[in-house]
Design a protein around this motif. Structure first.
Motif, PDB file in Angstrom:
ATOM      1  N   ILE A 280       0.862  -1.180   0.000  1.00 57.17           N
ATOM      2  CA  ILE A 280       0.000   0.000   0.000  1.00 57.17           C
ATOM      3  C   ILE A 280       0.903   1.236   0.000  1.00 57.17           C
ATOM      4  O   ILE A 280       1.811   1.335   0.821  1.00 57.17           O
ATOM      5  CB  ILE A 280      -0.909   0.015   1.238  1.00 57.17           C
ATOM      6  N   HIS A 281       0.673   2.150  -0.923  1.00 59.23           N
ATOM      7  CA  HIS A 281       1.425   3.410  -1.010  1.00 59.23           C
ATOM      8  C   HIS A 281       0.469   4.531  -0.605  1.00 59.23           C
ATOM      9  O   HIS A 281      -0.632   4.636  -1.151  1.00 59.23           O
ATOM     10  CB  HIS A 281       1.934   3.640  -2.434  1.00 59.23           C
ATOM     11  N   PHE A 282       0.903   5.369   0.332  1.00 62.98           N
ATOM     12  CA  PHE A 282      -0.006   6.383   0.872  1.00 62.98           C
ATOM     13  C   PHE A 282       0.767   7.603   1.346  1.00 62.98           C
ATOM     14  O   PHE A 282       1.979   7.572   1.525  1.00 62.98           O
ATOM     15  CB  PHE A 282      -0.821   5.795   2.034  1.00 62.98           C
ATOM     16  N   THR A 283       0.028   8.688   1.527  1.00 57.89           N
ATOM     17  CA  THR A 283       0.586   9.911   2.096  1.00 57.89           C
ATOM     18  C   THR A 283      -0.169  10.224   3.384  1.00 57.89           C
ATOM     19  O   THR A 283      -1.302   9.777   3.576  1.00 57.89           O
ATOM     20  CB  THR A 283       0.465  11.103   1.128  1.00 57.89           C
ATOM     21  N   VAL A 284       0.470  11.012   4.248  1.00 58.09           N
ATOM     22  CA  VAL A 284      -0.126  11.375   5.526  1.00 58.09           C
ATOM     23  C   VAL A 284      -0.101  12.892   5.668  1.00 58.09           C
ATOM     24  O   VAL A 284       0.951  13.512   5.513  1.00 58.09           O
ATOM     25  CB  VAL A 284       0.646  10.734   6.703  1.00 58.09           C
TER      26      VAL A 284
END
Length: 98
Positions: free
Chosen positions: A68-72
């Protein structure tokens, strides 16, 4: 608690992957989707996994070869799931550009 936003690309990738696994074995697609959902739940409370590309963080699934690739956004308390990518894909082709 962080709000989770799943981008269309990631949603399509998850659905396509679940369908693929289901075509291999009855129930396998459901197992993939359930593991993915468990990891999404984890991101709601603890999204600070490996920072891979600038602001993009990654969280690999344990039982399936996907990440899973994500930003915060810490200020707004939002996790944006950008993509769910096979670990066998060429990272130079699939690298996220934000």
């Amino acid at each position: 608690m962080y709000e989770i936003i799943i981008l269309l690309r990631a949603d399509l990738e998850v659905n396509k992957t679940a369908e693929y696994y289901e075509s291999l074995s009855n129930g396998l697609g459901t197992k993939f989707f359930n593991e993915y959902q468990e990891y999404i739940e984890t991101l709601k409370t603890f999204p600070f996994f490996e920072e891979k590309y600038d602001t993009v963080r990654t969280l690999p699934l344990k039982k399936f070869p996907y990440t899973i690739h994500f930003t915060v956004d810490e200020n707004k308390k939002i996790v944006s799931v950008q993509a769910v990518i096979s670990n066998y894909q060429d990272p130079n082709i699939t690298r996220l550009k934000l």
